[in-house]
Motif scaffolding. Structure first.
Motif, PDB file in Angstrom:
ATOM      1  N   VAL A  56     -41.904  41.000 -28.977  1.00 56.02           N
ATOM      2  CA  VAL A  56     -42.788  40.060 -29.669  1.00 56.02           C
ATOM      3  C   VAL A  56     -41.986  39.414 -30.785  1.00 56.02           C
ATOM      4  N   THR A  57     -41.943  38.103 -30.806  1.00 58.06           N
ATOM      5  CA  THR A  57     -41.101  37.410 -31.775  1.00 58.06           C
ATOM      6  C   THR A  57     -41.767  37.202 -33.121  1.00 58.06           C
ATOM      7  N   GLY A  58     -43.115  37.154 -33.158  1.00 54.14           N
ATOM      8  CA  GLY A  58     -43.791  36.660 -34.341  1.00 54.14           C
ATOM      9  C   GLY A  58     -43.725  35.141 -34.366  1.00 54.14           C
ATOM     10  N   TYR A  59     -44.230  34.548 -35.443  1.00 52.91           N
ATOM     11  CA  TYR A  59     -44.252  33.090 -35.546  1.00 52.91           C
ATOM     12  C   TYR A  59     -42.832  32.537 -35.528  1.00 52.91           C
ATOM     13  N   VAL A  60     -42.631  31.440 -34.784  1.00 55.16           N
ATOM     14  CA  VAL A  60     -41.329  30.773 -34.742  1.00 55.16           C
ATOM     15  C   VAL A  60     -41.509  29.304 -35.114  1.00 55.16           C
ATOM     16  N   ASP A  61     -40.497  28.714 -35.736  1.00 50.81           N
ATOM     17  CA  ASP A  61     -40.559  27.297 -36.073  1.00 50.81           C
ATOM     18  C   ASP A  61     -40.203  26.466 -34.836  1.00 50.81           C
ATOM     19  N   ASP A  62     -40.216  25.151 -34.979  1.00 48.41           N
ATOM     20  CA  ASP A  62     -40.011  24.270 -33.830  1.00 48.41           C
ATOM     21  C   ASP A  62     -38.643  24.459 -33.195  1.00 48.41           C
ATOM     22  N   GLU A  63     -37.616  24.627 -34.014  1.00 53.25           N
ATOM     23  CA  GLU A  63     -36.271  24.794 -33.472  1.00 53.25           C
ATOM     24  C   GLU A  63     -36.150  26.100 -32.693  1.00 53.25           C
ATOM     25  N   GLN A  64     -36.730  27.177 -33.247  1.00 53.68           N
ATOM     26  CA  GLN A  64     -36.708  28.457 -32.541  1.00 53.68           C
ATOM     27  C   GLN A  64     -37.542  28.396 -31.267  1.00 53.68           C
ATOM     28  N   LEU A  65     -38.674  27.678 -31.336  1.00 48.33           N
ATOM     29  CA  LEU A  65     -39.526  27.553 -30.162  1.00 48.33           C
ATOM     30  C   LEU A  65     -38.778  26.866 -29.024  1.00 48.33           C
ATOM     31  N   ALA A  66     -38.057  25.793 -29.337  1.00 48.05           N
ATOM     32  CA  ALA A  66     -37.289  25.102 -28.299  1.00 48.05           C
ATOM     33  C   ALA A  66     -36.260  26.040 -27.663  1.00 48.05           C
ATOM     34  N   ALA A  67     -35.621  26.862 -28.484  1.00 49.40           N
ATOM     35  CA  ALA A  67     -34.639  27.813 -27.961  1.00 49.40           C
ATOM     36  C   ALA A  67     -35.302  28.847 -27.063  1.00 49.40           C
ATOM     37  N   GLU A  68     -36.484  29.322 -27.440  1.00 50.86           N
ATOM     38  CA  GLU A  68     -37.204  30.290 -26.621  1.00 50.86           C
ATOM     39  C   GLU A  68     -37.609  29.664 -25.277  1.00 50.86           C
ATOM     40  N   LEU A  69     -38.042  28.420 -25.307  1.00 53.03           N
ATOM     41  CA  LEU A  69     -38.406  27.736 -24.070  1.00 53.03           C
ATOM     42  C   LEU A  69     -37.203  27.604 -23.146  1.00 53.03           C
ATOM     43  N   ARG A  70     -36.076  27.270 -23.701  1.00 51.29           N
ATOM     44  CA  ARG A  70     -34.875  27.105 -22.869  1.00 51.29           C
ATOM     45  C   ARG A  70     -34.426  28.436 -22.274  1.00 51.29           C
ATOM     46  N   ALA A  71     -34.670  29.524 -22.986  1.00 50.24           N
ATOM     47  CA  ALA A  71     -34.184  30.830 -22.535  1.00 50.24           C
ATOM     48  C   ALA A  71     -35.098  31.488 -21.508  1.00 50.24           C
ATOM     49  N   ALA A  72     -36.343  31.034 -21.392  1.00 51.95           N
ATOM     50  CA  ALA A  72     -37.296  31.671 -20.474  1.00 51.95           C
ATOM     51  C   ALA A  72     -36.937  31.369 -19.027  1.00 51.95           C
ATOM     52  N   ASP A  73     -37.284  32.308 -18.137  1.00 47.81           N
ATOM     53  CA  ASP A  73     -37.088  32.105 -16.700  1.00 47.81           C
ATOM     54  C   ASP A  73     -38.395  31.744 -16.007  1.00 47.81           C
ATOM     55  N   VAL A  74     -39.479  32.387 -16.400  1.00 53.62           N
ATOM     56  CA  VAL A  74     -40.819  32.107 -15.869  1.00 53.62           C
ATOM     57  C   VAL A  74     -41.770  32.111 -17.063  1.00 53.62           C
ATOM     58  N   CYS A  75     -42.693  31.166 -17.082  1.00 53.57           N
ATOM     59  CA  CYS A  75     -43.646  31.078 -18.184  1.00 53.57           C
ATOM     60  C   CYS A  75     -45.059  31.318 -17.655  1.00 53.57           C
ATOM     61  N   VAL A  76     -45.752  32.239 -18.296  1.00 58.63           N
ATOM     62  CA  VAL A  76     -47.139  32.544 -17.935  1.00 58.63           C
ATOM     63  C   VAL A  76     -48.046  31.897 -18.976  1.00 58.63           C
ATOM     64  N   CYS A  77     -48.866  30.954 -18.522  1.00 58.43           N
ATOM     65  CA  CYS A  77     -49.703  30.153 -19.429  1.00 58.43           C
ATOM     66  C   CYS A  77     -51.164  30.291 -19.017  1.00 58.43           C
ATOM     67  N   LEU A  78     -51.709  31.472 -19.218  1.00 54.72           N
ATOM     68  CA  LEU A  78     -53.078  31.770 -18.790  1.00 54.72           C
ATOM     69  C   LEU A  78     -54.027  31.754 -19.979  1.00 54.72           C
TER      70      LEU A  78
END
Length: 497
Positions: free
Chosen positions: A306-328
């Motif tokens: 669990v990352t906790g709150y991330v800013d926009d720059e960190q969020l973009a990095a997390e999105l790039r690093a993910a392999d599959v995203c679950v958006c339920l």
């Protein structure tokens, strides 16, 4: 056009706060916009209790260099020089509480992010110990429902039942116009509220592959071109190195509605055949969610971060690093998920719920990996759905856990499918959900909304919403037989004094 803009803003940790700034990046170049915020935002920006002295009301330098005022200052500013249009960014969270007195008193363009507002409105009224006011508003919003239902909420039976009664009628009746983010929701609301002017705007999200230094130059000054919309981006990295962990990510505030427990159960069930799968939850844990109890119950403590709150720059990095995203999400307020759109922009394969917000999106059913029928006309019989058009994988609530296991099992193992879905996800975002597209839609929506008439006050609205501001003073002077003529009431929605 001179526009008053009511919204939560950073440092409030709200998706709508970030969204509002993305919209304003385009709007500010064509209109004079004043921002109106709640006190926490005002004080965080360095504001004091009083904005000025005497007749002076001084704004702060707000986000994007726009004038920032306390919401309380709007009354005086609008009275002196009326705004052409008032925009309210309204969602179903506590940070929107301050908007309600203004949107009911001064009708404007309401951008409706959630088609259920019961949670926030009930918590605001009951938090102020105004149970009778809550009951009155419930009766007005749901005239065909047994009014005793409100007593259950007053008694503390909150949570999922809120979604059964969205508390929308009052807002829809008082809006000058309403904007939503999808045609299916617009059609549903138009059936329920035929007298309310409704339109749609695309929800746009930033490109997580964009250079942050370029992003800071301003979206409106960098029109999206065909080349930038179709630029290539790195493939998911599991394909390049099968030995590394496969990251299954979920984004946003971590709540039970994000279906975290079914996700943990699915990953636990796949542990033996896919031991390299890890779950990464990117966001804060909701204050009412006992996440670690669910983690303990599923035995997945070694599989989750669990990352906790991330800013926009960190969020973009997390999105790039993910392999599959679950958006339920379930239950749902029929919202459009900005976190899902960000995953599409990142070119990631996503797992979404089969519900109103995604009904117009081509998706695969993980039980047979065929495209769900997205056409109902006769031609569809002779032109079966083509799986190669799929943008995401969707699962049904009735078979949620089994379908989620099947979806993750194949997505983690099949690099080609991940790449194909990621490419089409990126194309779907580029064609519908860029910031440039959203800015164009907002320009049309603002021009349309300012032509709409101001609605009449509903004759049957709860009495507490139109209080006599001089009643207390009159009650004090009545004992002395004094009539205070200068305290003549002023009718809401008029300029009469």
């Amino acid at each position: 056009m001179r526009v008053a803009w009511f919204s939560p803003f950073p440092p409030v940790h709200s998706g709508i706060a970030a969204y509002s700034l993305d919209v304003l990046e385009g709007v500010r170049h064509h209109h004079r916009v004043d921002l109106f915020a709640d006190d926490p935002v005002w004080h965080a920006a360095g504001g004091r209790l009083h904005a000025g002295q005497g007749e002076t009301i001084a704004p702060l330098d707000g986000p994007l260099g726009l004038p920032l005022y306390r919401a309380f200052d709007f009354t005086v500013l609008h009275d002196r020089t009326p705004y052409d249009l008032i925009v309210y960014q309204l969602g179903n969270a506590a940070c929107h509480r301050f908007l309600w007195p203004y949107l009911l008193r001064w009708p404007g363009l309401i951008v409706l992010h959630d088609a259920a507002l019961h949670h926030a409105r009930a918590q605001a009224l009951l938090g102020d110990r105004r149970a009778d006011a809550y009951r009155a508003e419930f009766r007005f919003n749901h005239p065909g429902v047994d009014p005793r239902v409100a007593d259950f909420v007053v008694a503390g039976l909150e949570g999922s039942p809120y979604y059964l009664w969205p508390m929308l009628r009052l807002v829809m009746r008082r809006a000058r116009a309403v904007v939503v983010h999808g045609a299916p929701l617009q059609e549903a609301l138009a059936d329920e509220f035929p007298d309310t002017p409704l339109t749609t705007v695309s929800m746009g999200v930033p490109d997580p592959w964009e250079d942050p230094s370029a992003a800071s130059a301003g979206h409106a000054e960098r029109p999206m071109t065909a080349e930038s919309e179709t630029r290539t981006y790195p493939p998911t990295s599991v394909a390049a190195d099968p030995r590394r962990d496969a990251v299954v990510a979920a984004f946003g505030v971590i709540t039970p509605e994000k279906r975290i427990l079914p996700l943990l159960r699915a990953v636990a069930a796949l542990r033996s055949e896919a031991p390299h799968v890890r779950v990464r939850l990117v966001g804060e844990i909701g204050e009412h969610y006992a996440l670690w109890q669910d983690v303990a119950a599923t035995g997945t403590r070694d599989l989750i971060e669990v990352t906790g709150y991330v800013d926009d720059e960190q969020l973009a990095a997390e999105l790039r690093a993910a392999d599959v995203c679950v958006c339920l999400r379930w239950p749902t307020a029929r919202e459009t998920s900005a976190s899902w759109l960000r995953c599409l922009a990142a070119g990631k394969p996503t797992v979404v719920p089969d519900q109103l917000s995604t009904v117009d999106v081509p998706t695969l059913d993980p039980r047979h990996w065929q495209l769900k029928h997205d056409r109902t006309d006769a031609v569809a019989v002779f032109q079966p759905p083509d799986p190669s058009r799929a943008v995401a994988v969707s699962i049904e609530l009735a078979d949620e856990e089994a379908m989620l296991r099947q979806a993750l099992r194949r997505l983690v193992a099949d690099a080609d499918l991940r790449r194909q879905l990621g490419r089409r996800a990126r194309e779907w975002w580029a064609g519908r959900h860029t910031l440039a597209r959203m800015h164009r839609d907002y320009e049309a929506a603002l021009a349309w909304a300012v032509t709409q008439p101001v609605p009449e006050w509903p004759a049957d609205a709860p009495a507490h919403l139109r209080p006599d501001p001089s009643a207390w003073a009159r009650s004090l002077t009545a004992a002395f037989g004094v009539e205070v003529d200068i305290l003549g009431s002023r009718e809401p929605g008029t300029g009469n004094r």
